[in-house]
Design an enzyme around this catalytic site. Structure first.
Site, mmCIF file in Angstrom:
data_model
loop_
_atom_site.group_PDB
_atom_site.id
_atom_site.type_symbol
_atom_site.label_atom_id
_atom_site.label_comp_id
_atom_site.label_asym_id
_atom_site.label_seq_id
_atom_site.Cartn_x
_atom_site.Cartn_y
_atom_site.Cartn_z
ATOM 1 C CB CYS A 2 -5.673 -36.349 -4.427
ATOM 2 S SG CYS A 2 -4.818 -37.612 -3.880
ATOM 3 N NE ARG A 27 -7.496 -29.867 -0.719
ATOM 4 C CZ ARG A 27 -7.988 -30.957 -0.639
ATOM 5 N NH1 ARG A 27 -7.333 -32.197 -1.047
ATOM 6 N NH2 ARG A 27 -8.955 -30.934 -0.151
ATOM 7 C CD1 TRP A 74 0.222 -35.152 0.655
ATOM 8 C CD2 TRP A 74 -0.635 -33.061 0.821
ATOM 9 N NE1 TRP A 74 0.450 -34.716 1.819
ATOM 10 C CE2 TRP A 74 -0.156 -33.511 1.944
ATOM 11 C CE3 TRP A 74 -1.302 -31.817 0.180
ATOM 12 C CZ2 TRP A 74 0.098 -32.261 2.799
ATOM 13 C CZ3 TRP A 74 -1.144 -30.864 1.543
ATOM 14 C CH2 TRP A 74 -0.494 -31.173 2.569
ATOM 15 C CG ASN A 101 -9.011 -38.059 -2.814
ATOM 16 O OD1 ASN A 101 -8.300 -38.761 -2.380
ATOM 17 N ND2 ASN A 101 -9.545 -37.001 -2.127
ATOM 18 N N GLY A 102 -9.333 -41.504 -3.157
ATOM 19 C CA GLY A 102 -10.061 -42.683 -2.251
ATOM 20 C C GLY A 102 -9.054 -43.832 -2.278
ATOM 21 C CD GLU A 487 -7.380 -35.823 21.617
ATOM 22 O OE1 GLU A 487 -6.199 -35.630 22.256
ATOM 23 O OE2 GLU A 487 -7.583 -35.183 20.623
ATOM 24 C CE LYS A 491 -9.285 -31.935 20.529
ATOM 25 N NZ LYS A 491 -8.156 -32.574 20.573
ATOM 26 C CD GLU A 494 -7.527 -28.914 23.241
ATOM 27 O OE1 GLU A 494 -7.858 -29.738 22.513
ATOM 28 O OE2 GLU A 494 -6.584 -27.979 22.745
ATOM 29 C CG HIS A 510 -7.964 -48.035 42.536
ATOM 30 N ND1 HIS A 510 -7.826 -48.706 43.367
ATOM 31 C CD2 HIS A 510 -8.502 -48.818 41.334
ATOM 32 C CE1 HIS A 510 -7.755 -50.303 42.856
ATOM 33 N NE2 HIS A 510 -8.182 -50.307 41.479
ATOM 34 C CE LYS A 609 -3.962 -26.467 14.744
ATOM 35 N NZ LYS A 609 -4.841 -27.540 15.254
HETATM 36 C C1 AGP Z 1 -4.722 -30.058 20.699
HETATM 37 O O1 AGP Z 1 -6.072 -29.746 20.382
HETATM 38 C C2 AGP Z 1 -4.007 -29.017 21.382
HETATM 39 N N1 AGP Z 1 -4.129 -27.837 20.115
HETATM 40 C C3 AGP Z 1 -2.422 -28.939 21.906
HETATM 41 O O2 AGP Z 1 -2.936 -30.125 22.831
HETATM 42 C C4 AGP Z 1 -1.832 -29.497 20.909
HETATM 43 O O3 AGP Z 1 -1.835 -31.093 20.515
HETATM 44 C C5 AGP Z 1 -0.402 -29.659 21.673
HETATM 45 O O4 AGP Z 1 -0.219 -28.325 21.899
HETATM 46 C C6 AGP Z 1 0.636 -30.056 20.768
HETATM 47 O O5 AGP Z 1 1.021 -29.370 19.487
HETATM 48 P P1 AGP Z 1 1.544 -30.061 18.344
HETATM 49 O O6 AGP Z 1 0.834 -31.369 17.972
HETATM 50 O O7 AGP Z 1 1.537 -29.191 17.326
HETATM 51 O O8 AGP Z 1 2.930 -30.549 18.732
#
Ligand code: AGP
Length: 614
Positions: A2, A27, A74, A101-102, A487, A491, A494, A510, A609
């Site tokens: 929002c 947004r 939103w 908002n909340g 995950e 990170k 990346e 293992h 991205k």
């Molecule tokens: C995540 O940090 C990355 N940018 C990458 O792994 C991403 O999640 C992946 O390319 C999938 O993209 P999407 O979520 O837009 O489908």
């Protein structure tokens, strides 16, 4: 997500409010509204369930007033009704207007008390309790400022609130509690603005002060008086507002990644709020195309995604198993499409994606479509290919994610998957009414818990710097938090270019244990849950080989602090929701290690991205 805007000054407020709301358009929104305090001491309210143009058409061109508030809501799939649109009003005099908002965690309890006192409610939202609480306080002789202070003390959860009252036609008050989105006080000559996002007041305000949790501001006569909720004056200085749009968009943060991590409480509010019917305590996914009979006919769920979204579907699979009681599988989309999987038109395909344009996920969707599978996509970008290809798009509504490394979209996707799983359970009748209520009550705690998880970022910085020189790291987790470990490892790879592998902790002995020495840190997600003792053994095995361990533990777990080399805490939370919180330390460690190593945090090398090639 929002957007909030407020103006109190010498100019006509309406054009400034509309301009601010227009700037919040990026947004997205499904309803928009303004409240204007007119010179006759009455409130003029204009709302629209459509876009800004519809609001403009709804406005009385003769409306005047130098003080007012506005809100964009939103909720592409929420209930975009006139009654649910902000500003919300009190009931007896109609003289109080509030934008919010909340999520009011104790909404039911407050509403019951207010109804007993004779208040009448007109919307299905939790936000509506706020103007009624203010009305109650004003009726007992409080000023608007006192009323907000007292009402704020009654609210549980995280909130950004701005309110006006016809009884105080020269005053606008704003409050921030927790992390449900920011609230900035903008200073212009002879005027004060409130805004959830600085771009909304760019070019109008000269200086800005971001309220922190527990602070409120009273605007009157072109001045703003900022205090804590308890009334102690705040002396922080407002900073000059940059005219550069990009740095304004980054706010006080050096990188978008950090900004997006810090936005996660608000992301959770956006993902949850319009999908919960607080009146009946049910999940409400407006426009969901499959009726209860069809939902009952689904024999299993297959979830696919790539990268971070692949980790999200692995958590989602466990949500589906536990809440919908359905067989569920999680697959890497690029593998799934070539595996010739055994599916039937009764298999529900759920895809997850930030961009909605990842080719592997899109091809998996196309193949599923050919075979007649029903498809739901959880996606952050409205109008993307995935949202068009699916039968139903459950939008994450996290707002634009600029950093290449996904953070807030991951957490928002998990919240959506949690809701989807509960919705399937609700429609199939596999979740009892009581359990469903518990699931919802747990969910509404999330924004506030996330706010707590984001406190003390300096601690992460200190720890990250201690480990920034390592070549490799192992990240261990189990059960719900095995995907969290993966995950976290992603990170690290990346953004900090540190080689890291996520493993289920039971797998360590293992093979990966051969890597352990004093140079290879282990990050262990070791929360107080049913697998805590197993994680503790894994930590002891690492320590016995001179390995260093950073434990991500539940607040108050002193034993974990003794066993590990370093410990970071996340708040105690319902077990099913721990993946949304335990990922935060991993995001922050990766971020600060990347900063320490001088990496290009927001645009890491070799990455894009949106990955539109196979
Ligand atoms: C995540 O940090 C990355 N940018 C990458 O792994 C991403 O999640 C992946 O390319 C999938 O993209 P999407 O979520 O837009 O489908």
């Amino acid at each position: 997500m929002c957007g909030i805007i407020g103006y109190c000054g010498g100019k006509q407020a309406l054009p400034l409010l509309l301009q601010g709301l227009k700037r919040l358009e990026y947004r997205g929104y499904d309803s928009v509204g303004v409240a204007l305090v007119e010179p006759n001491g009455k409130l003029a309210i204009f709302k629209s369930t459509g876009r800004m143009d519809d609001l403009a058409a709804a406005i009385d061109p003769g409306a005047r007033g130098t003080l007012g508030i506005g809100h964009t809501r939103w909720a592409t799939h929420g209930k975009p009704s006139h009654e649910n649109a902000h500003p919300h009003l009190d009931c007896s005099s109609g003289g109080v207007a509030v934008v919010h908002n909340g999520i009011v965690e104790n909404y039911r309890e407050l509403k019951t008390g207010l109804e007993r006192a004779g208040h009448r409610f007109t919307s299905q939202t939790d936000s509506e309790v706020i103007p009624h609480l203010l009305e109650e306080q004003l009726a007992h002789g409080a000023t608007l400022e006192e009323a907000l202070r007292r009402a704020g003390a009654m609210l549980r959860g995280a909130h950004a609130i701005v309110a006006v009252s016809a009884a105080s036609p020269d005053t606008m008050v704003g409050l921030r509690i927790g992390h449900a989105g920011g609230l900035a006080v903008g200073y212009a000559e002879g005027a004060v603005f409130f805004a959830s996002d600085v771009p909304a007041i760019q070019g109008e305000a000269e200086r800005v002060l971001h309220l922190v949790s527990g602070e409120m501001a009273v605007a009157r006569g072109g001045q703003a008086h900022v205090t804590t909720l308890e009334g102690a004056p705040v002396h922080r200085r407002a900073v000059s507002l940059s005219r550069d749009a990009l740095s304004a968009a980054k706010g006080p943060y050096k990188h978008f990644m950090l900004k997006e991590i810090m936005e996660q409480p608000e992301t959770l509010v956006s993902a949850l709020r319009d999908r919960i019917d607080f009146q009946d305590m049910r999940i409400s996914l407006d426009g969901f195309p499959f009726d209860a009979e069809q939902v009952r006919s689904f024999d299993r769920v297959v979830l696919v995604g790539m990268g971070t979204s692949f980790h999200a579907v692995q958590v989602g699979r466990m949500f589906i198993e536990r809440l919908a009681h359905m067989p569920a599988e999680a697959e890497n989309a690029s593998e799934y499409r070539y595996r010739d999987p055994v599916v039937s038109p009764k298999t529900l395909l759920v895809t997850v994606g930030q961009s909605g344009e990842t080719v592997d996920t899109l091809v998996a969707m196309a193949e599923a479509k050919q075979r007649g599978l029903p498809i739901v996509t959880v996606c952050n970008v409205a109008g993307s290919e995935a949202t068009r290809a699916a039968d139903y798009a459950l939008l994450v509504q996290a707002g634009p994610e600029v950093a290449v490394a996904s953070t807030k979209t991951y957490v928002g996707s998990l919240a959506c998957l949690y809701l989807l799983a509960a919705y399937l359970g609700q429609e199939r009748g596999s979740l009892s009414k009581d359990r469903l209520r518990g699931v919802i009550e747990d969910a509404v705690l999330l924004p506030n818990l996330m706010g707590q998880a984001l406190e003390q970022t300096e601690r992460y910085e200190t720890i990250a710097w201690r480990y920034a020189h390592a070549q490799s790291a192992l990240v261990l987790g189990r059960g719900l938090n095995y995907p969290t470990a993966m995950e976290g490892a992603l990170k690290l790879k990346e953004v900090s270019y540190m080689h890291a592998e996520g493993y289920p902790a039971g797998e360590m002995k293992h093979g990966p244990i051969a890597l352990i020495d004093e140079h290879t840190p282990v990050i262990a997600v070791a929360l107080r849950d049913r697998l805590r003792e197993k994680m503790l053994s894994a930590i002891e095995q690492v320590r016995a080989r001179d390995g260093r361990v950073i434990a991500i533990a539940t607040a108050g777990d002193e034993e974990m602090a003794q066993k590990a080399t370093d410990v970071v805490y996340v708040p105690e939370a319902p077990e099913l929701l721990t993946p949304l919180l335990a990922v935060v330390p991993l995001q922050l460690l990766a971020y600060y290690i990347a900063v320490r190593r001088g990496a290009d945090v927001d645009q890491p090398r070799n990455l894009a991205k949106t990955v539109t090639v196979e």
